[in-house]
Scaffold this motif. Structure first.
Motif, PDB file in Angstrom:
ATOM      1  N   ASN A 186      19.631 -20.889  -0.378  1.00  0.00           N
ATOM      2  CA  ASN A 186      18.860 -21.431  -1.493  1.00  0.00           C
ATOM      3  C   ASN A 186      19.291 -22.833  -1.886  1.00  0.00           C
ATOM      4  O   ASN A 186      18.795 -23.385  -2.872  1.00  0.00           O
ATOM      5  CB  ASN A 186      18.992 -20.502  -2.715  1.00  0.00           C
ATOM      6  N   SER A 187      20.209 -23.409  -1.131  1.00  0.00           N
ATOM      7  CA  SER A 187      20.689 -24.745  -1.466  1.00  0.00           C
ATOM      8  C   SER A 187      19.648 -25.789  -1.087  1.00  0.00           C
ATOM      9  O   SER A 187      18.688 -25.519  -0.376  1.00  0.00           O
ATOM     10  CB  SER A 187      21.999 -25.036  -0.723  1.00  0.00           C
ATOM     11  N   ASN A 188      19.869 -27.011  -1.567  1.00  0.00           N
ATOM     12  CA  ASN A 188      18.966 -28.118  -1.238  1.00  0.00           C
ATOM     13  C   ASN A 188      19.533 -28.966  -0.114  1.00  0.00           C
ATOM     14  O   ASN A 188      19.247 -30.168  -0.020  1.00  0.00           O
ATOM     15  CB  ASN A 188      18.692 -28.972  -2.476  1.00  0.00           C
ATOM     16  N   ALA A 189      20.332 -28.332   0.766  1.00  0.00           N
ATOM     17  CA  ALA A 189      21.004 -29.078   1.836  1.00  0.00           C
ATOM     18  C   ALA A 189      20.015 -29.783   2.753  1.00  0.00           C
ATOM     19  O   ALA A 189      20.259 -30.919   3.189  1.00  0.00           O
ATOM     20  CB  ALA A 189      21.897 -28.143   2.647  1.00  0.00           C
ATOM     21  N   ILE A 190      18.893 -29.142   3.069  1.00  0.00           N
ATOM     22  CA  ILE A 190      17.917 -29.764   3.964  1.00  0.00           C
ATOM     23  C   ILE A 190      17.307 -30.989   3.305  1.00  0.00           C
ATOM     24  O   ILE A 190      17.169 -32.049   3.942  1.00  0.00           O
ATOM     25  CB  ILE A 190      16.809 -28.756   4.352  1.00  0.00           C
ATOM     26  N   GLU A 191      16.942 -30.884   2.035  1.00  0.00           N
ATOM     27  CA  GLU A 191      16.361 -32.024   1.338  1.00  0.00           C
ATOM     28  C   GLU A 191      17.328 -33.206   1.295  1.00  0.00           C
ATOM     29  O   GLU A 191      16.929 -34.356   1.507  1.00  0.00           O
ATOM     30  CB  GLU A 191      15.960 -31.626  -0.087  1.00  0.00           C
ATOM     31  N   VAL A 192      18.597 -32.908   1.029  1.00  0.00           N
ATOM     32  CA  VAL A 192      19.618 -33.968   0.998  1.00  0.00           C
ATOM     33  C   VAL A 192      19.757 -34.608   2.375  1.00  0.00           C
ATOM     34  O   VAL A 192      19.821 -35.836   2.517  1.00  0.00           O
ATOM     35  CB  VAL A 192      20.964 -33.406   0.520  1.00  0.00           C
ATOM     36  N   LEU A 193      19.789 -33.773   3.417  1.00  0.00           N
ATOM     37  CA  LEU A 193      19.928 -34.270   4.780  1.00  0.00           C
ATOM     38  C   LEU A 193      18.724 -35.111   5.188  1.00  0.00           C
ATOM     39  O   LEU A 193      18.872 -36.188   5.787  1.00  0.00           O
ATOM     40  CB  LEU A 193      20.106 -33.086   5.727  1.00  0.00           C
ATOM     41  N   ILE A 194      17.525 -34.647   4.876  1.00  0.00           N
ATOM     42  CA  ILE A 194      16.311 -35.408   5.166  1.00  0.00           C
ATOM     43  C   ILE A 194      16.370 -36.766   4.475  1.00  0.00           C
ATOM     44  O   ILE A 194      16.030 -37.808   5.060  1.00  0.00           O
ATOM     45  CB  ILE A 194      15.058 -34.633   4.707  1.00  0.00           C
ATOM     46  N   GLY A 195      16.801 -36.767   3.217  1.00  0.00           N
ATOM     47  CA  GLY A 195      16.896 -38.023   2.474  1.00  0.00           C
ATOM     48  C   GLY A 195      17.852 -39.010   3.115  1.00  0.00           C
ATOM     49  O   GLY A 195      17.553 -40.215   3.201  1.00  0.00           O
ATOM     50  N   ARG A 196      19.000 -38.520   3.597  1.00  0.00           N
ATOM     51  CA  ARG A 196      19.967 -39.407   4.252  1.00  0.00           C
ATOM     52  C   ARG A 196      19.403 -39.994   5.535  1.00  0.00           C
ATOM     53  O   ARG A 196      19.569 -41.182   5.822  1.00  0.00           O
ATOM     54  CB  ARG A 196      21.261 -38.636   4.564  1.00  0.00           C
ATOM     55  N   VAL A 197      18.737 -39.132   6.320  1.00  0.00           N
ATOM     56  CA  VAL A 197      18.184 -39.598   7.592  1.00  0.00           C
ATOM     57  C   VAL A 197      17.058 -40.607   7.351  1.00  0.00           C
ATOM     58  O   VAL A 197      16.968 -41.622   8.056  1.00  0.00           O
ATOM     59  CB  VAL A 197      17.681 -38.405   8.428  1.00  0.00           C
ATOM     60  N   ARG A 198      16.224 -40.366   6.364  1.00  0.00           N
ATOM     61  CA  ARG A 198      15.135 -41.309   6.062  1.00  0.00           C
ATOM     62  C   ARG A 198      15.668 -42.697   5.725  1.00  0.00           C
ATOM     63  O   ARG A 198      15.080 -43.709   6.100  1.00  0.00           O
ATOM     64  CB  ARG A 198      14.298 -40.774   4.903  1.00  0.00           C
TER      65      ARG A 198
END
Length: 220
Positions: A186-198
């Motif tokens: 349930n963490s927002n790890a994917i959103e954080v990772l996507i943001g870094r890559v963008r």
């Protein structure tokens, strides 16, 4: 990308696992045929490396059961049994490639990359989408020819999306492929990772489809 490594020789399994992790894969290891069959039948893997000489349930039986139940992940067979009838049986049973022991780790990685690419409809080791080019051999990304440095986790994310370009990849699938099973789903790890890559590759390269997932390249 998550890979299932099925090998009952602890030394070989340890060496292969280390090489896979260094090459950017997330690895689950099993040394038992029954357990391997269950994992491959109930979880999603980008590829399987499968030894044939396993306790409780041999590798060919595991392979046949997976294919009979519709499991389509690419499978690379490892075995010390180097007879041509067994190679033929393995391929006819649904294996994508075959590597006899002993083997060089570089060859195993090359064959693994190749079957993963082919399963995604890709045939060259360099994946190019718009201004982005990903060299899967050197784990290197460039945009318009300029190299972009990625962390291992950022590389795994971008590699998975580029291998599945043109398809919306759900959040749950990315969690499965990028994080261990005990990670907070349930963490927002994917959103954080996507943001870094963008921030590194350009905000326009990864599109969010709200409620569905993420996509690189055109769909349809």
């Amino acid at each position: 990308m998550r890979v299932l490594l099925v090998e009952d020789d602890e030394r070989i399994a340890r060496n292969v696992e280390e090489a896979l992790v260094e090459a950017g894969y997330l690895v689950d290891c099993e040394g038992d045929g029954e357990q391997a069959w269950f994992k491959g039948d109930t979880e999603d893997y980008s590829a399987v490396i499968l030894d044939l000489g396993l306790p409780r349930l041999d590798g060919l039986t595991v392979l046949k059961r997976w294919r009979a139940s519709g499991r389509a992940m690419p499978i690379l067979i490892l075995t010390s049994r180097d007879t041509w009838p067994e190679r033929v049986e393995g391929i006819n049973s649904g294996a994508d490639d075959y590597l006899p022991k002993p083997f060089k780790m570089e060859e195993l990685l090359a064959r693994l990359r190749a079957i993963v690419r082919r399963s995604a409809g890709l045939f060259a080791p360099i994946i190019t989408i718009g201004p982005l080019s990903l060299d899967t051999r050197q784990m290197r990304l460039t945009r318009d020819g300029a190299q972009i440095n990625l962390t291992p986790q950022e590389y795994r994310l971008l590699s998975y999306l580029m291998h599945h370009s043109g398809r919306v990849v759900p959040h749950s699938e990315l969690m499965e492929q990028l994080f261990s099973h005990d990670y907070d789903q349930n963490s927002n790890a994917i959103e954080v990772l996507i943001g870094r890559v963008r921030k590194k590759i350009g905000l326009d390269c990864i599109e969010t489809r709200r409620g569905f997932g993420y996509i690189i390249g055109r769909d349809g």
